[in-house]
Design a protein around this motif. Sequence first.
Motif: not given
Ligand code: UDP
Length: 392
Positions: A94-96, A151-153, A155-157, A167-170, A181-183, A277-279
Motif C-alpha cells: 500500500p501507498i501511502p 524514482g517516481y518523483t 520520473k514524474q517531474w 508540497s509536492v511529496t507532502a 485509502r489514497y485519500f 509512473t502508474r497504471v
Molecule cells: N509520489 C511518489 N511516489 C508515489 C506517489 C507519489 O514519489 O508512489 C510523489 C510524486 O512526486 C508525485 C507526488 O508525490 O508527483 C504527488 O502524487 P499524486 O498521486 O498526488 O500525483 P497526481 O495524482 O497529482 O499526479
Amino acid sequence: MFDFMIVGAGFAGSVLAERLASQDDAKVLVVDKRPHIAGNAYDHYDDAGILVHKYGPHIFHCNAPHIYEYLSQFTQWRSYEHRVLASVDGQLVPIPINLDTINRLYGLSLTAFELPDFLASIAEPMENVRTAEDAVVSKVGRDLYRKFFKGYTTKQWGVDPTELDASVTARIPTRTNRDDRYFTDTYQVMPRHGYTRMFERMLDHPNIHVLLNTDYREITPFVPYREMIYTGPVDAFFNERFGKLPYRSLRFGFETLDRSQYQTVGTVNFPNDYEFTRVTEFKHLTGQTHERTTIVREYPCADGDPYYPVPNADNAERYKRYQALAENTPDVHFAGRLATYKYYNMDQVVAQALTLHRRLQSRKRIDAAMPARLSVISGAGLRPSAVSETGD
Ligand code: UDP
Ligand code: FAD
C-alpha cells in the motif's frame, strides 16, 4: 454583446459560466480550443464501450460541504474510495505508506502503537523542510524515500526531488494504522454518469453559448464582450513576456484487454521500474461492468499539453511577475490550475472559481451602490449611466 468571454471549458471556466449565467443573468460565451468540454476532466466511452478519462485518472475528493453540494446540482454520485499499490522490491504494497507497508517490506509485525517509534528511529528530522526530498526523509527516512519517492518523483517531474517544493511529496501522507485509502477526505465520490455528463448539465443554460475547436485569439477581434475570464496557461496569455513557465506533460498509453479485470485496485504505482509512473484501470473508478477492461499508463514528458505547474522557488518567482501583470490587466480575470500556476485538485479549482464569482458579484453590488453614495459625497446628482459606463 456577451457580458463574459470565458476561455476554457474545464472546471474553472464551466463553474464560472454556470454561476454568472444562472445567478447574474450574464450572457456568456465559453470558448475552448479542444473539441470537447470538461477540460482535463473529460471522459468518454472508448471503442470497446468502456468509460475512460482521456487525460488520465480523475478521482474526486473533498472536505468542503459547499463544494460537494454545489456539484451535486449537476450529477448524482457513486461512492468510490481510491486504493493504490506500489510495486517495490518485488511486492505490491500500500501507498501511502501504512502499517502493512512497513511490516511487509521489512518482514516485521509491528502494531499501530509501535510504528511511530519505528518511524522516528529511521526518520531524519530537519529544522527546515524545504524540498520534496526533505518532506519524505524527515518523516520516514532515506530507505523508504528511495523505495517509494525518489524514482517516481524524478520520473514524474524530470528533475531531482531536491529541486521541487516540499508540497509536492507532502501530498502523500504517512499512516501509522492500516488505512489503505489514497485519500481520507469526507467526500470521496465519482460522478455517476461521468464528468462530461456533469459538465453538459452545468453548461446547459440559455445564457451560455459554447464554442469548441476555437482558440480565443481567433475570435476576440470579432466577438464583442465586456470582460474575459481566462483559464489557460498564464504565460501564454502574455506571450511569454517573462519567459516560459515550466509545465510537466504526460503521454497516455491506453490499452484494452480481453479480460474483465487487470489489477486488484484502481492504480498501481511503479516508482522504480519502467518509463511510466502508474497504471490505472478505469472500471474500478467508474464501477462499470464490462467483459473487457481498459487501462492507462502515464508516461511523463517535457513537451505536450501543459498538465502540471512545477512547484519550486524559481517558478514561483517567475509566476509572481505574471501574477502582477494579470492583476493589472483590466477586465480579464484569471482562474484555474494553469492560469494561477497552482498544483490544484478539481475541488480546489471549483472553490477558487466560486470565490472569484463571489468577488465579481460583490464588485457589482458596490458599483450599483456607487451613484447614490457619490451623489451624497459630492452633493451633486451623478447620472447612474455615467458611473456604470466607466465602472462596469
Ligand atoms: N509520489 C511518489 N511516489 C508515489 C506517489 C507519489 O514519489 O508512489 C510523489 C510524486 O512526486 C508525485 C507526488 O508525490 O508527483 C504527488 O502524487 P499524486 O498521486 O498526488 O500525483 P497526481 O495524482 O497529482 O499526479
Ligand atoms: P483545465 O481542465 O486544463 O481547462 C482549461 C481549458 O482551457 C482546457 O480545456 C484548454 O483546452 C482551454 N484553453 C487553454 N488555452 C486556450 C486557448 N488559447 N483558447 C481556447 N481554450 C484554451 N484532480 C483531482 O481532484 N483528482 C484527481 O484524481 C486528478 N487527477 C489528475 C490527473 C492528471 C493526469 C492531471 C493532469 C490532473 C489531475 N487532476 C486531478 C487535476 C485536475 O485535472 C485539475 O485540477 C482541473 O481539471 C483543472 O481545471 P481547470 O479548469 O483549471 O483547467
